[in-house]
Design a protein around this motif. Structure first.
Motif, mmCIF file in Angstrom:
data_model
loop_
_atom_site.group_PDB
_atom_site.id
_atom_site.type_symbol
_atom_site.label_atom_id
_atom_site.label_comp_id
_atom_site.label_asym_id
_atom_site.label_seq_id
_atom_site.Cartn_x
_atom_site.Cartn_y
_atom_site.Cartn_z
ATOM 1 N N ALA A 1 -32.730 -77.514 51.254
ATOM 2 C CA ALA A 1 -34.116 -77.670 51.467
ATOM 3 C C ALA A 1 -34.495 -76.437 52.377
ATOM 4 O O ALA A 1 -35.599 -76.080 52.774
ATOM 5 C CB ALA A 1 -34.311 -78.932 52.424
ATOM 6 N N GLY A 2 -33.562 -75.853 52.879
ATOM 7 C CA GLY A 2 -33.648 -74.770 53.715
ATOM 8 C C GLY A 2 -33.787 -73.410 52.908
ATOM 9 O O GLY A 2 -33.892 -72.455 53.517
ATOM 10 N N GLY A 3 -33.638 -73.495 51.704
ATOM 11 C CA GLY A 3 -33.886 -72.153 50.887
ATOM 12 C C GLY A 3 -32.466 -71.711 50.123
ATOM 13 O O GLY A 3 -32.408 -70.817 49.473
ATOM 14 N N ALA A 4 -31.485 -72.315 50.253
ATOM 15 C CA ALA A 4 -30.329 -72.070 49.622
ATOM 16 C C ALA A 4 -30.333 -72.314 48.025
ATOM 17 O O ALA A 4 -31.202 -73.098 47.713
ATOM 18 C CB ALA A 4 -29.091 -72.828 50.184
ATOM 19 N N THR A 5 -29.436 -72.053 47.244
ATOM 20 C CA THR A 5 -29.281 -72.211 45.841
ATOM 21 C C THR A 5 -28.093 -72.718 45.356
ATOM 22 O O THR A 5 -27.148 -72.870 46.185
ATOM 23 C CB THR A 5 -29.679 -71.046 45.046
ATOM 24 O OG1 THR A 5 -28.594 -69.904 45.395
ATOM 25 C CG2 THR A 5 -31.033 -70.331 45.358
ATOM 26 N N LEU A 6 -28.001 -73.414 44.480
ATOM 27 C CA LEU A 6 -26.740 -74.144 43.768
ATOM 28 C C LEU A 6 -26.008 -73.201 43.085
ATOM 29 O O LEU A 6 -26.473 -72.182 42.253
ATOM 30 C CB LEU A 6 -27.013 -75.338 42.695
ATOM 31 C CG LEU A 6 -27.857 -76.541 43.205
ATOM 32 C CD1 LEU A 6 -28.075 -77.528 42.225
ATOM 33 C CD2 LEU A 6 -26.949 -77.237 44.388
ATOM 34 N N PRO A 7 -24.801 -73.107 43.611
ATOM 35 C CA PRO A 7 -23.840 -71.960 42.942
ATOM 36 C C PRO A 7 -23.631 -72.405 41.395
ATOM 37 O O PRO A 7 -23.515 -73.423 40.889
ATOM 38 C CB PRO A 7 -22.667 -72.261 43.935
ATOM 39 C CG PRO A 7 -22.470 -73.398 44.111
ATOM 40 C CD PRO A 7 -24.017 -73.896 44.355
ATOM 41 N N ASP A 8 -23.099 -71.283 40.855
ATOM 42 C CA ASP A 8 -23.060 -71.433 39.270
ATOM 43 C C ASP A 8 -21.514 -71.387 39.165
ATOM 44 O O ASP A 8 -20.614 -70.485 38.801
ATOM 45 C CB ASP A 8 -23.313 -70.380 38.566
ATOM 46 C CG ASP A 8 -23.025 -70.351 36.954
ATOM 47 O OD1 ASP A 8 -23.069 -71.484 36.452
ATOM 48 O OD2 ASP A 8 -23.311 -69.448 36.323
#
Length: 411
Positions: free
Chosen positions: A78-85
């Motif tokens: 929600a704070g702008g991070a992304t899911l790692p691959d």
């Protein structure tokens, strides 16, 4: 334990030559050879029952840790991070779909499980491997202590840690700090903490950065202790302007309650002081942990914190923090309840246990305040106190001998 006079009955452990199959069978089925006659034992407890109780007391910590991994990942998204691959994401996506900021309670639990379970299994399998190797070499029986060692070690890990680091750390702890000194009951250092110290100093960039604490990519916030210190400073300057921030004022600070309940970023099992105290309280009720050690650690921490509050550098935020903040930040609570109370590596005499606890609590705060790059001072404090435990028992025994000789007029 003594053997029974009844034919066919054996000790509470396994007969010489017992197989690994017998060992695993005994984990789920009560051993049929426990002594039934009148012998010089206090009760029927053995290593298996002891470790089972400790694992059950850790359940509140484990369950909350699994949920909090998912919660912190969701907040980071929600704070702008992304899911790692990563393979974690592939497993979760295959079983439950895409993880997002709108995922519900069950989804967060499964997300945490996908990250925590591999850490624990890696620690468990590695520990079991070394236990089997040394048991075969020494022609000794396996003991169930490795279950709890793997649990405690996994709870000290960041959620995003590489599994090869878990294997390296637990291998060092089990082999160097335990098996080389004789195995179960002969180690003088806590193997879980020894393994943690090894990877902490050998691979600092892999385990001490905040990016490993949250199971996402792009997380750049502060650590739990840094966040707590910042919150304390803000509260000291704004909420209580013109007055000292006393220890009891933490109870009216929402940030303190977040840290106490565990809704914070941190190592897997170190965030929720409430869950730790619940499990630790149950451990104290079973008397598998000695209250003298816990009381000593807590008292040592409180007295040292007060000393720094009064005489320390006011510019050092950790020096100004009251003991209520030190209690709920970092791994202090987990170490106090479950690691300092390890019956093998602590002092055995009652006065020795109190002194041991005081030493741990005091040193933890000294290390935390004096070296801001070493916030988890409790880890080194316990390892240092482990080295002193035999000397403490020896000094207590000598004092008692001299006191009784003087009382009875013996020179």
């Amino acid at each position: 334990m003594s053997k029974s006079n009844k034919p066919g009955l054996q000790d509470a452990y396994y007969a010489p030559g017992s197989t690994i199959k017998d060992f695993f069978r005994s984990l789920f089925i009560g051993h049929g050879g426990s002594t039934q006659d009148t012998v010089h034992v206090r009760d029927a407890i053995d290593v298996k029952r002891t470790m089972t109780i400790v694992a059950m007391c850790l359940l509140p910590v484990i369950l909350f840790a699994i949920y909090n991994i998912g919660l912190q990942a969701q907040l980071a998204l929600a704070g702008g991070a992304t899911l790692p691959d990563t393979w974690h994401q592939a497993i979760y996506r295959t079983l439950f779909g895409e993880f997002s900021a709108e995922t519900g309670f069950a989804g967060k639990v499964f997300y945490g499980l996908v990250y925590y379970l591999p850490i624990y299994l890696a620690a468990l399998v590695t520990t079991l491997f070394w236990e089997v190797v040394f048991a075969k070499v020494r022609k000794q029986d396996l003991h169930e202590g490795f279950f709890v060692t793997a649990l405690l070690f996994s709870l000290c890990m960041p959620a995003n840690i590489a599994l090869w680091l878990v294997v390296m750390g637990i291998s060092f702890g089990v082999v160097v700090a335990k098996e080389l000194f004789g195995g179960m009951g002969y180690n003088f250092l806590n193997p879980a903490l020894a393994g943690l110290a090894f990877i902490y100093f050998a691979y600092p960039t892999e385990v001490t950065t905040v990016q490993q604490l949250v199971a996402v990519d792009g997380y750049t916030s502060a650590t739990t202790l840094e966040t707590a210190a910042k919150s304390f400073r803000i509260a000291q300057q704004l909420s209580f302007a013109g007055a000292d921030y006393s220890w009891f004022q933490a109870f009216s600070d929402p940030k303190w309650w977040d840290a106490f309940l565990g809704f914070e970023v941190g190592a897997v099992g170190e965030t929720s002081t409430l869950a730790i105290l619940i499990g630790g309280g149950l451990l104290l009720l079973t008397r598998l942990a000695d209250w003298r050690i816990v009381a000593g650690v807590l008292l040592g921490m409180i007295l040292t914190s007060i000393a720094f509050n009064v005489f320390g550098d006011a510019k050092n935020v950790y020096s100004s923090m009251p003991w209520t903040w030190h209690l709920v930040t970092g791994g202090f609570a987990l170490a106090m309840m479950f690691m300092a109370t390890d019956p093998v590596t602590t002092a055995y005499t009652r006065p020795g246990k109190i002194i041991f606890g005081l030493m741990v609590g005091a040193m933890a705060i000294v290390i935390r305040v004096a070296n801001v790059k070493m916030p988890e001072g409790i880890m080194l404090a316990i390892l240092f106190a482990n080295l002193w435990a035999p000397l403490l028992d020896s000094l207590v025994a000598r004092f008692n001998i001299k006191r009784r000789m003087k009382r009875n007029g013996i020179q």
